[in-house]
Design a protein around this motif. Structure first.
Motif, PDB file in Angstrom:
ATOM      1  N   PRO A  43       1.096  -0.941   0.057  1.00 49.98           N
ATOM      2  CA  PRO A  43       0.001  -0.267  -0.164  1.00 49.98           C
ATOM      3  C   PRO A  43       0.889   1.704   0.081  1.00 49.98           C
ATOM      4  CG  PRO A  43      -0.282  -1.436   1.736  1.00 49.98           C
ATOM      5  CD  PRO A  43       0.653  -2.490   1.338  1.00 49.98           C
ATOM      6  N   ARG A  44       0.245   1.916  -1.162  1.00 52.50           N
ATOM      7  CA  ARG A  44       1.635   3.720  -1.257  1.00 52.50           C
ATOM      8  C   ARG A  44       1.030   4.614   0.658  1.00 52.50           C
ATOM      9  NH1 ARG A  44       2.106   5.116  -7.058  1.00 52.50           N
ATOM     10  NH2 ARG A  44       2.734   3.396  -7.612  1.00 52.50           N
ATOM     11  N   ALA A  45       0.127   4.463   0.908  1.00 49.44           N
ATOM     12  CA  ALA A  45      -0.122   4.828   1.811  1.00 49.44           C
ATOM     13  C   ALA A  45       0.719   5.136   2.474  1.00 49.44           C
ATOM     14  CB  ALA A  45      -1.609   4.801   2.479  1.00 49.44           C
ATOM     15  N   ALA A  46       1.315   3.838   2.929  1.00 44.70           N
ATOM     16  CA  ALA A  46       2.357   2.996   4.212  1.00 44.70           C
ATOM     17  C   ALA A  46       3.753   3.969   3.622  1.00 44.70           C
ATOM     18  CB  ALA A  46       2.250   1.445   3.868  1.00 44.70           C
ATOM     19  N   ARG A  47       4.095   3.717   2.658  1.00 47.34           N
ATOM     20  CA  ARG A  47       5.065   5.051   2.011  1.00 47.34           C
ATOM     21  C   ARG A  47       5.395   6.342   3.317  1.00 47.34           C
ATOM     22  NH1 ARG A  47       6.267   3.251  -3.945  1.00 47.34           N
ATOM     23  NH2 ARG A  47       5.964   0.848  -3.468  1.00 47.34           N
ATOM     24  N   TRP A  48       4.228   6.778   2.832  1.00 51.67           N
ATOM     25  CA  TRP A  48       3.869   8.388   3.307  1.00 51.67           C
ATOM     26  C   TRP A  48       3.375   8.527   4.464  1.00 51.67           C
ATOM     27  CZ3 TRP A  48       6.411  11.924   0.138  1.00 51.67           C
ATOM     28  CH2 TRP A  48       6.057  10.957  -0.598  1.00 51.67           C
ATOM     29  N   TRP A  49       2.990   7.292   5.649  1.00 47.77           N
ATOM     30  CA  TRP A  49       2.504   7.575   6.817  1.00 47.77           C
ATOM     31  C   TRP A  49       3.380   7.937   7.790  1.00 47.77           C
ATOM     32  CZ3 TRP A  49       3.439   6.116  11.726  1.00 47.77           C
ATOM     33  CH2 TRP A  49       2.608   5.401  12.363  1.00 47.77           C
ATOM     34  N   LEU A  50       4.770   7.567   7.894  1.00 46.23           N
ATOM     35  CA  LEU A  50       5.328   8.630   8.161  1.00 46.23           C
ATOM     36  C   LEU A  50       6.023  10.036   8.231  1.00 46.23           C
ATOM     37  CD1 LEU A  50       7.947   8.032  10.967  1.00 46.23           C
ATOM     38  CD2 LEU A  50       9.220   7.096   9.189  1.00 46.23           C
ATOM     39  N   PRO A  51       6.479  10.116   7.132  1.00 40.06           N
ATOM     40  CA  PRO A  51       6.327  11.213   6.646  1.00 40.06           C
ATOM     41  C   PRO A  51       5.146  12.508   6.403  1.00 40.06           C
ATOM     42  CG  PRO A  51       7.130  10.215   4.907  1.00 40.06           C
ATOM     43  CD  PRO A  51       6.779   9.208   5.637  1.00 40.06           C
ATOM     44  N   ALA A  52       3.818  11.583   6.684  1.00 36.33           N
ATOM     45  CA  ALA A  52       2.270  12.648   6.963  1.00 36.33           C
ATOM     46  C   ALA A  52       2.298  12.711   8.108  1.00 36.33           C
ATOM     47  CB  ALA A  52       1.911  11.689   6.561  1.00 36.33           C
ATOM     48  N   SER A  53       2.844  11.874   9.329  1.00 35.60           N
ATOM     49  CA  SER A  53       2.616  11.586  10.887  1.00 35.60           C
ATOM     50  C   SER A  53       2.835  12.529  11.363  1.00 35.60           C
ATOM     51  CB  SER A  53       3.020   9.955  11.308  1.00 35.60           C
ATOM     52  OG  SER A  53       3.271   9.485  10.767  1.00 35.60           O
ATOM     53  N   LEU A  54       4.625  13.004  10.689  1.00 34.44           N
ATOM     54  CA  LEU A  54       5.702  13.819  11.376  1.00 34.44           C
ATOM     55  C   LEU A  54       5.439  15.708  11.180  1.00 34.44           C
ATOM     56  CD1 LEU A  54       9.136  11.990  10.405  1.00 34.44           C
ATOM     57  CD2 LEU A  54       7.775  12.763  13.067  1.00 34.44           C
ATOM     58  N   ALA A  55       4.626  15.536   9.646  1.00 35.30           N
ATOM     59  CA  ALA A  55       4.212  16.411   9.123  1.00 35.30           C
ATOM     60  C   ALA A  55       3.113  17.339  10.606  1.00 35.30           C
ATOM     61  CB  ALA A  55       3.981  16.440   7.979  1.00 35.30           C
ATOM     62  N   ALA A  56       1.946  16.176  10.032  1.00 36.32           N
ATOM     63  CA  ALA A  56       1.215  16.342  11.297  1.00 36.32           C
ATOM     64  C   ALA A  56       1.006  17.209  12.643  1.00 36.32           C
ATOM     65  CB  ALA A  56       0.171  15.633  10.932  1.00 36.32           C
TER      66      ALA A  56
END
Lengths: 262, 188
Positions: A43-56
């Motif tokens: 799942p592509r979302a998993a790749r962005w999960w960490l940066p997205a959560s950090l940004a949030a």
């Protein structure tokens, strides 16, 4: 076409002969291909999960800090109940009278009001509106009354700073009974009103006014001059109290400036 | 045709994100595909590269797969294209293509006169492999697609971009030569 579908010769004997050689891809190749296949459908979302959560998290932190600074710089807030008091525009005793009146009103219709949703209205007074009055040395009683209307975060900070000051300065202000606001639960309203009355009493006693950020933004020089003026005017107790507050706020200022206590 | 194909369903599942479906597909076809590529490129070192390239194309093109044909046809067509690319890079196919039919026949005949010990040992599979290497590439590809890939004559024609008659002809020639090379050990 049907003729094309007929097998020209049986496969199985030839397959047996070819497979006898026992040749298979190496395990490392198998592992590499399987890993590649799994990665492709991960799942592509998993790749962005960490940066997205950090940004949030960063965004939330920024918002919290901004809201805190905004609150500090925000002007004082008055409640609707407090607004009724200046109508009396009388001396501090009038505040107590109005408090008692509110008390009675609260007692008479407490249940009804507690059921209703809180309808607290806030009125803001900008620090600039208060400060000139203070600096002009306006009517002490009037100012004292205004000080009683201070509420909100600054009021809580003021109450806290007064508690500290009281530890230094033994003479405590006269106790004012806690009053429940008519449109608020007693438990929530009591501390706020109590603190407000303390502030008013404190203001009356010392003559030093606290009126939100304007007072906090006094320069040490100006404060020092005020204390000196109080002492010269013969208001020794007030000067001492102010000095204690001054030293608590600027512990090293006198030393740094090479000045003695006024 | 492809709709009822279990492999096609697995491929569709994989394209939809089911990694396990790929594992099943891979397990089912890895051996045959490996042997097909190994015998097509005839270079052990290159076999691994071509094999990985083939599966990589399967992975990359998973969403383009349409079950109009059998999965095996699609897979071996990719494998065939990978082999062609390899031959283009190395130029080896060109050399093989330059050999005429007589030379090929002579080579096949040579295998009949091969070491007596090998014949006596009955290592038919070894001799088959040797004979396969001597076949013209088109015939070898047709034979391997038929035997290893399980493709029909029509599918072989589709995979190699020739009409079914040509594919059938290549297959017939290939089997004849292999039988000749194997002698009595050749399957009926």
């Amino acid at each position: 076409m049907e003729k094309d579908r007929e097998p020209p010769f049986p496969r199985e004997p030839w397959q047996r002969l070819l497979q006898d050689r026992g040749v298979d891809p190496p395990e490392t190749t198998d592992a590499r291909i399987r890993a590649k296949a799994q990665k492709a459908v991960a799942p592509r979302a998993a790749r962005w999960w960490l940066p997205a959560s950090l940004a949030a998290s960063f965004l939330i932190a920024v918002l919290i800090v901004q809201s805190q600074y905004g609150r500090e710089e925000k002007s004082t807030v008055l409640t609707e109940a407090d607004l009724a008091a200046p109508a009396a525009s009388g001396p501090p005793a009038a505040i107590e009278d109005s408090s008692l009146a509110r008390d009675r009103a609260a007692e008479s219709g407490a249940a009804e009001r507690r059921d209703s949703a809180p309808s607290e209205l806030h009125y803001e007074i900008a620090p600039e509106e208060i400060a000139p009055e203070l600096e002009a040395g306006a009517n002490e009683e009037r100012i004292a009354t205004k000080g009683a209307f201070v509420s909100g975060p600054e009021q809580e900070l003021k109450a806290a700073s007064e508690m500290d000051a009281e530890e230094i300065d033994p003479p405590a202000p006269p106790p004012v009974p806690a009053v429940a606001l008519p449109d608020m639960p007693a438990s929530a309203a009591a501390p706020k009103i109590e603190a407000t009355h303390e502030g008013a009493a404190r203001t009356r006693e010392t003559g030093a006014l606290w009126s939100g950020p304007a007072a906090n933004h006094r320069t040490p020089e100006a404060w020092y001059a005020e204390i000196e003026a109080l002492r010269k005017a013969g208001r020794i107790a007030e000067a001492d109290a102010e000095l204690a507050l001054f030293e608590a706020a600027y512990p090293d200022w006198l030393k740094q400036q090479g000045r003695r206590k006024p | 045709m492809g709709e009822g194909d279990a492999d096609a369903q697995l491929m569709l599942r994989y394209a939809a994100g089911d990694a396990r479906a790929f594992d099943e597909l891979y397990a089912a076809h890895r051996g045959a595909l490996w042997r097909f590529i190994r015998r097509s490129v005839r270079e052990p070192a290159a076999t691994d590269d071509v094999f990985q390239e083939c599966w990589s194309r399967v992975i990359v093109n998973r969403e383009r797969y349409r079950p109009e044909a059998r999965f095996a046809t699609w897979l071996f067509r990719i494998a065939h294209n990978c082999c062609m690319d390899h031959w283009r890079k190395t130029g080896r196919r060109d050399r093989r293509e330059s050999l005429d039919e007589d030379a090929i026949a002579a080579a096949a005949d040579e295998s009949l006169d091969g070491p007596v010990d090998a014949l006596r040992a009955g290592e038919a599979s070894e001799r088959l492999a040797a004979a396969l290497e001597r076949l013209p590439p088109e015939q070898r590809t047709a034979f391997l697609l038929y035997v290893e890939g399980g493709l029909s004559v029509a599918e072989i024609g589709e995979t190699t971009d020739v009409n079914p008659e040509t594919a059938k002809s290549r297959l017939r020639y290939a089997v004849a030569r292999l039988k000749q090379a194997l002698g009595d050990d050749a399957p009926d």
